[in-house]
Design a protein around this motif. Sequence first.
Motif, PDB file in Angstrom:
ATOM      1  N   SER A   1     -15.627  84.771  12.306  1.00 43.07           N
ATOM      2  CA  SER A   1     -14.607  84.185  13.178  1.00 43.07           C
ATOM      3  C   SER A   1     -15.179  84.015  14.575  1.00 43.07           C
ATOM      4  O   SER A   1     -16.380  84.159  14.792  1.00 43.07           O
TER       5      SER A   1
ATOM      6  N   HIS B   1      -5.691  92.404  12.486  1.00 44.12           N
ATOM      7  CA  HIS B   1      -5.979  90.973  12.396  1.00 44.12           C
ATOM      8  C   HIS B   1      -7.101  90.669  11.389  1.00 44.12           C
ATOM      9  O   HIS B   1      -7.047  89.685  10.651  1.00 44.12           O
TER      10      HIS B   1
ATOM     11  N   ASP C   1      -6.763  81.387  12.850  1.00 45.39           N
ATOM     12  CA  ASP C   1      -5.648  82.320  13.035  1.00 45.39           C
ATOM     13  C   ASP C   1      -4.314  81.704  12.631  1.00 45.39           C
ATOM     14  O   ASP C   1      -4.037  80.542  12.959  1.00 45.39           O
TER      15      ASP C   1
ATOM     16  N   HIS D   1      -7.142  88.317   7.977  1.00 45.74           N
ATOM     17  CA  HIS D   1      -8.121  87.304   7.548  1.00 45.74           C
ATOM     18  C   HIS D   1      -8.596  87.592   6.120  1.00 45.74           C
ATOM     19  O   HIS D   1      -8.707  86.680   5.298  1.00 45.74           O
TER      20      HIS D   1
END
Length: 345
Positions: A136, A111, A300, A115
């Motif tokens: 984040s 993940h 996201d 990003h």
Amino acid sequence: MRILGIETSCDETGVAIYDKQNGLLVNKIYSQITLHADYGGVVPELAARDHIRKLAPLISLTLKESKLNINEIDAVAYTAGPGLISSLLVGASLGHALAFSLKIPAIPINHLEGHIFAPFLEKKKPSFPFLALLISGSHTQLIKVINVGIYELLGDSLDDAVGESFDKIAKLLGFDYPGGAMLSNLALQGLKGRFTFPRPMTDRPGLDFSFSGLKTYAANMINNHNKDDQSRADIAYAFEDAIIDTLMIKCKRAIQQTKIKQLVVVGGVSANNTLRSRFQKITRTLAVEIFYARPEFCTDNGAMIAYAGMVKLDQNDKKIRTENSLLSINVNPYWSLTELLFSDK
Ligand code: KG4
Ligand code: ZN
């Protein structure tokens, strides 16, 4: 080559299709924010159950809008970590099932790597090597991105992430979860100079971050002052100012230390407009180019996962699953950028 991207690591169900020739075709997002609002944060079991309800219909809708037949998808990329394990498993299971039935590869994506690649969805793209500031809801990291898959972690959060700190102070200021953007909005009405908050860990060398002390400082300020609108705005201003200043000081250090002149700022908090305008100063004083993704790709989304999938396919990444290996589904809720997906133990 068309990649279907699936993101289910937390409270957003994201699906997108990225076409190597034509770029991003469709990006769909379903946010669970209202589902968790009453609880003041994400409830993992509710998140996973909602991904189960929403993911398959969102994939159908994405395909419909792309006007593609499902057989025209060449690979499925899905977030395999870090994130909430039950939520990750929903995306991984459906992603693998789809790949298995279509006889196409499934690509587990980190993940955080997703990003980092988000600015590549824009016209103005960075080139390797570059520095990444990842801010984040769960991470605050400074990363030297040497090339695809080759990362050096320069700085990390010792406690609360920036987004988490924004959300917790926003809650004390009376906003629903996640209140980061609303705190920032309120700060626009704040008076400069009424309060000055500490810039944590800037008085010593190093690139790590710690925001829990600043959070407590802000919480005490809220408790000790009137809850009138101006005081709330002044505290929001001082808090945001301290966070942005701290991030800028660490970025400047990382630039001076590595001599790298490109900085990408990614993750949900990089959507913050005040931060973007303040960071322009770095462009001027250090002759550094800064890259962002548009706001919908900061938080996201499936587009960054689909894009990362394409990059991994191009590189023939070792983690890509095909044929029989599609039958074993693994996720890693603590998958760090600098680790393999699964340990050999
Ligand atoms: O990247 P993201 O969607 O999720 C994680 O991977 O954690 O980031 C979500 C975080 C939340 O904490 C949210 O409050 C914060 O990003 N955020 C903002 C803004 N927009 C989103 N924080 C400050 N200012 C904003 N404009
Ligand atoms: Zn994220």
